[in-house]
Design an enzyme around this catalytic site. Structure first.
Site, mmCIF file in Angstrom:
data_model
loop_
_atom_site.group_PDB
_atom_site.id
_atom_site.type_symbol
_atom_site.label_atom_id
_atom_site.label_comp_id
_atom_site.label_asym_id
_atom_site.label_seq_id
_atom_site.Cartn_x
_atom_site.Cartn_y
_atom_site.Cartn_z
ATOM 1 C CG ASP A 164 -1.900 1.122 1.268
ATOM 2 O OD1 ASP A 164 -2.364 1.536 0.198
ATOM 3 O OD2 ASP A 164 -2.175 1.619 2.382
ATOM 4 C CD GLU A 403 -0.603 -5.416 7.685
ATOM 5 O OE1 GLU A 403 -1.074 -5.456 6.529
ATOM 6 O OE2 GLU A 403 -1.120 -4.753 8.599
ATOM 7 C CE1 TYR A 455 -4.857 0.913 10.052
ATOM 8 C CE2 TYR A 455 -3.902 -1.261 9.776
ATOM 9 C CZ TYR A 455 -3.774 0.112 9.795
ATOM 10 O OH TYR A 455 -2.550 0.699 9.554
ATOM 11 C CD GLU A 491 0.724 -0.747 9.633
ATOM 12 O OE1 GLU A 491 -0.427 -0.761 9.138
ATOM 13 O OE2 GLU A 491 1.728 -1.094 9.006
HETATM 14 C C1 BDP Z 1 -1.552 -2.147 6.757
HETATM 15 C C2 BDP Z 1 -0.226 -2.022 6.034
HETATM 16 C C3 BDP Z 1 0.092 -0.602 5.597
HETATM 17 C C4 BDP Z 1 -1.132 0.040 5.013
HETATM 18 C C5 BDP Z 1 -2.234 0.077 6.080
HETATM 19 C C6 BDP Z 1 -3.524 0.722 5.560
HETATM 20 O O1 BDP Z 1 0.826 -2.518 6.831
HETATM 21 O O2 BDP Z 1 1.147 -0.624 4.662
HETATM 22 O O3 BDP Z 1 -0.896 1.311 4.491
HETATM 23 O O4 BDP Z 1 -2.535 -1.234 6.433
HETATM 24 O O5 BDP Z 1 -4.333 0.006 4.998
HETATM 25 O O6 BDP Z 1 -2.163 -3.285 6.382
HETATM 26 O O7 BDP Z 1 -3.661 1.931 5.702
#
Ligand code: BDP
Length: 578
Positions: A164, A403, A455, A491
């Site tokens: 991404d 990931e 997330y 993250e």
């Molecule tokens: C994670 C990835 C990262 C992405 C992020 C996203 O590690 O590179 O930019 O999600 O979706 O899965 O914003």
């Protein structure tokens, strides 16, 4: 690998500036001997990505040539002469005066060749560097991968990457010529330890050339001046210096000692190299990550090397700006997601006292055809990264991947091997893998600590922060119960379009991003085994084209040009307390 430095024995010539540039979509250049020079070049800036410098190179995936003429000073006569490329994405082949000197795979690490016999000292020379950036399933990071191996969220991207961020390409870091004596210090490795108030500095020095069996190591700080005579056995000298009542390197006090190695022959000193070193320890103890024998908690970000026009090219002003913003907000740490950052960035991190999770470019890994090749490449990246960054006190953890799509059984063997490889290269730092599978990740047992990306409240449970936080809480508890290791949430975040507001908060508004971050931090900070929180992401960044991205990934707490969003002010209150 030592960074080129100037002193009375060594010289450096920086070729940064404009190079000649020519696309070679049909790959005819080598056969037509472009390496000896070719008509019809245009000027291009180096270091910088090629993508946004012209209108026809934005999405160019293929071969392109760079040319530069340079004059070598007569004073370099009798020295060894080297060419060093800070990084070229993705594959580079290099010629000097029409003669092939070597090639390199991988976009974010330096490579160098000795070119003494190929150059005219006291005359004009030319280098040609052919850089090729095609996407392939067997490259790391991969692209153009078979549909059955693709993760659903990575469908339909242009260019067809399996990660991404935008696949910026070209020569991204400086090209240097440098000279060393013929008998020279090739490498220095420093590992430090702490015993009560004592600082222990273990060094390993490798020299090359027949001359120079002995030398000196000096260590200089405010209160100390130590030196020791060294003797080489073959090419290697090892030893230890002990600093009584040492000042230890930490985020609060990033204190440096200057370590200088001198190589001597019967005629006196023949080479010298100086390093700034920090005395510190880093280790996992039970549930905690310890710096200098005390628990630390990482507050910071996942980042990218990304800026309009210059792309992924070295940008000195941006490095300074990013550190000033990270200090303002109260961060003490970041991850080099998802590839090694410039050496210049690492140097400033040492000086500013930042703690770094240093990651190889192993993002978007999948397991199927080509796994063995990807493993070999990841090992090469670890060799190069650890050789480049091993002496930085700021680097506290090696990350072997981000990931991976590691649901297949062979992933377990793959990561066991990578973990062991990293440990064999450097047993002084913890090694991790940054996981999205969490409880389903089969190789977490091997790693010293767990890094997790989550997330909830964004890709799942959108808009439902109570539910999101409940799920986060439960998952962290379960992970910890199984693995009994410290966990860093590497993250979490939400996209926010700067200037978009809603009350009550909704997805894509500044309020929602700020609220999600606040709620996640509350969960993370309530758990004794959590060793850090890294928000995704420091600043908005460019991605490949995808229906889920409006040019940029908007999860930055700063915009791409570094204006703060609401979340930045909130984080400052959480982290800096004001
Ligand atoms: C994670 C990835 C990262 C992405 C992020 C996203 O590690 O590179 O930019 O999600 O979706 O899965 O914003």
């Amino acid at each position: 690998m030592l960074y080129p430095r100037m002193n009375e024995f060594r010289d450096v010539l920086d070729l940064s500036g404009f190079f000649g540039f020519k696309l070679d979509p049909d790959k005819i250049g080598e056969k037509e001997r472009w390496q000896e020079g070719v008509e019809g070049c245009r000027d291009i800036a180096v270091p910088a990505s090629w993508n946004e410098q012209f209108l026809d190179t934005k999405n160019y995936m293929g071969l392109a040539w760079y040319f530069k003429k340079f004059y070598l000073p007569s004073a370099w006569q009798g020295k060894l002469i080297w060419l060093r490329v800070g990084s070229a994405n993705y594959y580079a082949k290099v010629w000097v005066n029409g003669k092939f000197i070597g090639e390199h795979e991988g976009g974010h690490l330096p490579f160098q060749f000795e070119i003494t016999d190929k150059v005219i000292v006291g005359g004009e020379n030319m280098i040609a560097i052919a850089v090729e950036n095609e996407l392939s399933p067997t490259r790391v990071p991969p692209g153009n991968i078979p549909a059955e191996d693709k993760s659903s969220s990575r469908n339909q991207l242009y260019p067809n990457v399996h990660f991404d961020f935008f696949p910026y390409s070209g020569i991204h870091r400086p090209v240097y010529l440098f000279s060393t004596p013929r008998n020279y210090i090739e490498d220095i490795t420093v590992v430090t330890d702490i015993e009560n108030k004592k600082g222990i500095v273990d060094y390993k020095i490798i020299k090359q050339g027949g001359d120079g069996e002995r030398g000196y190591v000096h260590l200089v700080g405010d209160k100390v001046k130590l030196y020791k005579e060294i003797e080489f056995r073959g090419n290697l000298a090892k030893g230890r210096l002990v600093v009584e009542d040492a000042s230890f390197w930490s985020p609060e006090n990033p204190y440096f000692y200057e370590l200088t190695v001198e190589l001597c022959s019967s005629k006196g000193i023949i080479d010298r190299y100086s390093l700034s070193i920090g005395i510190r320890t880093i280790e996992v103890r039970g549930n905690k990550l310890h710096l200098n024998k005390k628990a630390i908690f990482l507050k910071g970000f996942g980042k990218h090397e990304d800026f309009p026009i210059i792309g992924r090219g070295l940008n000195h002003a941006l490095i300074i700006k990013d550190f000033s913003l990270m200090k303002w907000i109260g961060a003490n740490s970041f991850r080099t997601s998802h590839y090694p950052y410039s050496e210049e960035m690492m140097d400033i991190a040492d000086k500013e006292g930042f703690l770094i999770i240093d990651e190889i470019p192993a993002v978007g890994l999948f397991f199927g055809k080509g796994t063995e090749r990807r493993l070999t490449l990841c090992k090469q990246y670890l060799n190069e990264l650890i050789s480049r960054d091993k002496n930085h006190p700021s680097v506290i953890i090696w990350s072997v991947a981000n990931e991976p799509h590691s649901t297949k059984p062979e992933a377990k063997h793959f990561f066991k091997e990578l973990y062991q490889h990293a440990k064999n290269l450097d047993s002084s730092r913890p090694v991790t893998l940054v996981s999205m599978l969490g409880l389903k990740e089969q190789s977490l047992e091997y790693f010293d600590l767990i890094c997790l990306n989550r997330y909830y409240g964004w890709y799942s449970e959108p808009g439902q922060l109570d539910l999101a936080c409940h799920k986060l809480d439960q998952e962290l508890e379960e992970l910890h119960k199984i693995h009994r290791k410290p966990i860093i949430l590497t993250e979490f975040g939400a996209g926010a379009i700067a200037g978009l507001h809603a009350h009550p908060p909704e997805l894509f508004t500044e309020e929602y991003q700020a609220e999600l971050i606040k709620r996640y931090c509350e969960v993370v900070e309530s758990k004794p085994y959590m060793a850090g929180e890294h928000i995704w992401c420091f600043a908005d960044f460019k991605t490949a084209q995808h229906s889920r991205r409006a040019i940029l990934n908007r999860k930055g707490v700063f915009t791409r040009t570094r204006e703060p969003k609401l979340a930045a002010h909130l984080l400052k209150r959480i982290w800096a307390g004001s």
